[in-house]
Write a protein that holds these residues in place. Structure first.
Motif, PDB file in Angstrom:
ATOM      1  N   GLY A  57      36.716  49.812  -7.501  1.00  0.00           N
ATOM      2  CA  GLY A  57      38.034  49.429  -7.017  1.00  0.00           C
ATOM      3  C   GLY A  57      39.120  49.699  -8.048  1.00  0.00           C
ATOM      4  N   LEU A  58      40.357  49.695  -7.598  1.00  0.00           N
ATOM      5  CA  LEU A  58      41.488  50.034  -8.463  1.00  0.00           C
ATOM      6  C   LEU A  58      42.309  48.813  -8.870  1.00  0.00           C
ATOM      7  N   ASN A  59      41.916  47.639  -8.405  1.00  0.00           N
ATOM      8  CA  ASN A  59      42.711  46.434  -8.616  1.00  0.00           C
ATOM      9  C   ASN A  59      42.022  45.516  -9.627  1.00  0.00           C
ATOM     10  N   SER A  60      42.523  45.510 -10.857  1.00  0.00           N
ATOM     11  CA  SER A  60      41.878  44.730 -11.919  1.00  0.00           C
ATOM     12  C   SER A  60      42.120  43.239 -11.796  1.00  0.00           C
ATOM     13  N   GLN A  61      42.949  42.819 -10.863  1.00  0.00           N
ATOM     14  CA  GLN A  61      43.109  41.384 -10.628  1.00  0.00           C
ATOM     15  C   GLN A  61      41.880  40.809  -9.935  1.00  0.00           C
ATOM     16  N   LEU A  62      41.140  41.676  -9.274  1.00  0.00           N
ATOM     17  CA  LEU A  62      40.034  41.200  -8.451  1.00  0.00           C
ATOM     18  C   LEU A  62      38.686  41.755  -8.870  1.00  0.00           C
ATOM     19  N   THR A  63      38.664  42.669  -9.831  1.00  0.00           N
ATOM     20  CA  THR A  63      37.400  43.225 -10.310  1.00  0.00           C
ATOM     21  C   THR A  63      37.556  43.664 -11.755  1.00  0.00           C
ATOM     22  N   ASN A  64      36.468  43.621 -12.508  1.00  0.00           N
ATOM     23  CA  ASN A  64      36.510  44.002 -13.915  1.00  0.00           C
ATOM     24  C   ASN A  64      36.106  45.459 -14.086  1.00  0.00           C
ATOM     25  N   GLY A  65      36.456  46.038 -15.220  1.00  0.00           N
ATOM     26  CA  GLY A  65      35.991  47.381 -15.527  1.00  0.00           C
ATOM     27  C   GLY A  65      37.090  48.269 -16.077  1.00  0.00           C
ATOM     28  N   ASN A 188      41.572  37.984   3.206  1.00  0.00           N
ATOM     29  CA  ASN A 188      40.506  37.893   2.207  1.00  0.00           C
ATOM     30  C   ASN A 188      40.922  38.820   1.077  1.00  0.00           C
ATOM     31  N   TYR A 189      41.289  38.247  -0.062  1.00  0.00           N
ATOM     32  CA  TYR A 189      41.872  39.048  -1.137  1.00  0.00           C
ATOM     33  C   TYR A 189      40.929  40.142  -1.635  1.00  0.00           C
ATOM     34  N   VAL A 190      39.655  39.837  -1.703  1.00  0.00           N
ATOM     35  CA  VAL A 190      38.692  40.778  -2.264  1.00  0.00           C
ATOM     36  C   VAL A 190      38.437  41.958  -1.332  1.00  0.00           C
ATOM     37  N   THR A 191      38.399  41.718  -0.015  1.00  0.00           N
ATOM     38  CA  THR A 191      38.103  42.796   0.939  1.00  0.00           C
ATOM     39  C   THR A 191      39.363  43.426   1.529  1.00  0.00           C
ATOM     40  N   ASN A 192      40.519  42.964   1.137  1.00  0.00           N
ATOM     41  CA  ASN A 192      41.782  43.501   1.642  1.00  0.00           C
ATOM     42  C   ASN A 192      41.850  45.010   1.411  1.00  0.00           C
ATOM     43  N   LYS A 193      42.216  45.753   2.449  1.00  0.00           N
ATOM     44  CA  LYS A 193      42.291  47.217   2.357  1.00  0.00           C
ATOM     45  C   LYS A 193      43.346  47.687   1.358  1.00  0.00           C
ATOM     46  N   ALA A 194      44.265  46.793   1.004  1.00  0.00           N
ATOM     47  CA  ALA A 194      45.284  47.167   0.013  1.00  0.00           C
ATOM     48  C   ALA A 194      44.654  47.433  -1.350  1.00  0.00           C
ATOM     49  N   ASN A 195      43.448  46.952  -1.568  1.00  0.00           N
ATOM     50  CA  ASN A 195      42.770  47.230  -2.840  1.00  0.00           C
ATOM     51  C   ASN A 195      42.369  48.694  -2.946  1.00  0.00           C
ATOM     52  N   GLU A 196      42.209  49.365  -1.810  1.00  0.00           N
ATOM     53  CA  GLU A 196      41.830  50.781  -1.791  1.00  0.00           C
ATOM     54  C   GLU A 196      43.052  51.690  -1.686  1.00  0.00           C
ATOM     55  N   ASN A 197      44.185  51.135  -1.272  1.00  0.00           N
ATOM     56  CA  ASN A 197      45.442  51.881  -1.178  1.00  0.00           C
ATOM     57  C   ASN A 197      46.532  50.995  -1.766  1.00  0.00           C
TER      58      ASN A 197
END
Length: 537
Positions: A57-65, A188-197
């Motif tokens: 994923g591209l959103n570091s608020q919701l995933t590490n890396g 659902n913040y984690v599965t929100n499609k905005a995390n991919e776009n």
């Protein structure tokens, strides 16, 4: 149409042609030089990545890396910026103030900022992030536990009320990228499609994604921070390190992570350069499993640390890129460093003393000269770590200690290290984080819940935990420094976690023949200088 003559390779040639086609650039009635100039102006910046970023994923608020942080730093903005050197400057907040008692943070929000979709960025977005998103972020979770309430006291003023002072308050806030409330609220913040776009307020906007192949970003024409000079950025997936090196040396890509073995060539090549800034300090670190039968005794752990030649690791495994760690904190954290902790002095290489310690601990050599065997866990894609592990195997063998090298992927590494505790020694490259309480203390304090990215050694020491708690509970730097020094002194005695070397191996190598301005130091870590980079002619 004439394509700019440059050794950029098929990847860039195709993408450049596409970019020109989109802008309607034709050759009719214009000179070849004009076409070349247009192509030059539209040249994309090409930064190779080692794997498909969208997997994490591209959103570091919701995933590490690494990649969530990389892309978030280009697409999103934080309220307060922190540079690689630790300096704080204004971001989406034009100013901030912490009350004398450390219980109130007042933020003045920047006016006139728009999200990439054209919606206005407001104080409502800030409150939503503190209330809903910050608790989910790695450096925000502990801050969120101390937030009593968040209120909007004026059109552009947000006040965060804390239940108790929090030492790394501003550093933690600087690590939070703001997400748009209008796209996340009620989802659902984690599965929100905005995390991919992703939609942010940063200098670059998400453009396209080709699974397993590339991600592209395009410039934000309305960026509040100034005019973005790079029209497009391409992040091709190039998993093979040799392919990345070949492409970079040929000028076909502009930036990539190269193995340390390539840096000798980089140092003599006038067209390439290893970056020395832009991210927080990287380091190679060692963790002992104190629950291991062979490593329960602090004296044994100290002896093994003495047996590992940190200077030789830097010279050979890291190809000279870095400095041997002589304490738990780097020089950049001088204010918190304990000068009485000195690895060179306190852990000298004394073969007789090391052997004596192991003998007296009840581990004599067997008939084949072996005392015991240790499992050494590491991530096999980190070639610098793999090189250290190979050298450590040889160093320990001299003292009758065999090693079973267990090189695995990142997910398996985390499972074995934090959940299963299936290791004796673990070596990895990481960064020190935005504040000692956030990036270093977690490796010292008790971790009874087996949380990921925290102390997996099994050591729970009341003195260390108390010192770390003091540093966490005050914004007074002198008090925090004293607490950190106490923590380091005790940790040296117990020796279950230690840096091996401070290094720039984790930083990228760039082509200096294709773009200028890439080495500029920025007020925000991990962001590229989109406002100042220009293509060479």
């Amino acid at each position: 149409m004439k394509i700019l003559k440059t050794r950029r390779g098929a990847i860039v040639a195709v993408l450049m042609a596409s970019a020109l086609a989109i802008t309607g650039c034709t050759s009719g009635g214009t000179s070849g030089g004009g076409d070349a100039g247009a192509a030059q102006a539209k040249r994309p910046y090409v930064r190779a990545v080692n794997g498909d970023p969208m997997i994490g994923g591209l959103n570091s608020q919701l995933t590490n890396g690494t990649y969530p942080i990389l892309f978030s730093a280009q697409i999103f903005d934080s309220l307060i910026r922190q540079s690689a050197e630790g300096k704080l400057t204004a971001g989406l907040a034009t100013s901030w103030k912490v009350s004398d008692d450390g219980l109130t943070l007042t933020l003045e929000i920047r006016k006139g900022v728009k999200w990439h979709d054209g919606k206005p960025f407001t104080a409502e977005d800030v409150k939503f992030n503190f209330d809903e998103i910050v608790p989910l972020q790695a450096y925000g979770a502990e801050l969120a536990k101390r937030i009593g309430s968040v209120e909007i006291t004026g059109k552009n003023t947000v006040v965060v009320h804390l239940s108790q002072p929090y030492g790394p308050l501003l550093a933690a806030v600087s690590a939070q990228f703001m997400l748009p409330k209008h796209l996340y609220v009620g989802t659902n913040y984690v599965t929100n499609k905005a995390n991919e776009n992703p939609i942010g307020t940063g200098p670059m906007m998400f453009d396209t994604y080709t699974p397993g192949a590339e991600i592209t970003l395009k410039k934000n024409p309305n960026y509040w921070g100034g005019k973005v000079k790079v029209d497009r950025a391409i992040f091709p997936v190039m998993a093979d390190p040799n392919s990345r090196a070949t492409a970079l040396f040929a000028g076909e890509i502009d930036e990539a992570t190269l193995d340390q073995s390539q840096q000798a060539r980089v140092s003599t090549d006038k067209n390439t350069e290893l970056l020395s800034t832009g991210s927080v300090q990287y380091y190679e670190r060692l963790t002992f499993n104190a629950k291991s039968t062979y490593l329960e005794d602090a004296g044994v752990r100290r002896a093994l640390f003495s047996a590992l030649d940190r200077h030789e690791f830097v010279k050979t495994a890291l190809a000279g890129i870095g400095t041997p760690a002589n304490g738990f904190f780097p020089k950049s954290l001088d204010w918190a460093n304990n000068p009485d902790v000195n690895f060179d002095k306190d852990f000298p290489f004394d073969a007789d003393a090391i052997n004596k310690t192991l003998d007296e601990a009840g581990f004599p050599r067997g008939s084949d000269g072996t005392r015991f065997t240790l499992k050494v866990l590491y991530i096999n894609t980190l070639t610098d770590v793999a090189a250290i592990v190979q050298m450590a195997q040889s160093m320990l063998q001299k003292f009758g200690i065999k090693t079973q090298l267990i090189g695995v992927g990142g997910a398996v590494y985390s499972q074995k290290l934090y959940k299963e505790h299936n290791f004796d020694l673990a070596i990895v490259r990481a960064d020190i984080g935005p504040d000692p309480s956030l990036g270093l203390s977690p490796w010292f304090v008790c971790n009874k819940t087996n949380a990921i990215s925290a102390n997996p050694s099994g050591i729970c020491d009341p003195e260390i935990d108390a010192a770390a708690a003091v540093a966490l509970a005050t914004t007074d730097q002198k008090k925090r420094a004293a607490a950190f020094k106490t923590m380091q002194a005790r940790a040296e005695n117990l020796m279950y976690f230690a840096p091996i070397a401070w290094t720039n191996v984790g930083l990228n190598t760039i082509s200096t023949s294709t773009w200028t301005g890439r080495t500029k130091s920025l007020p925000m870590t991990d962001r590229l200088p989109w406002l100042t980079m220009t293509p060479t002619k």
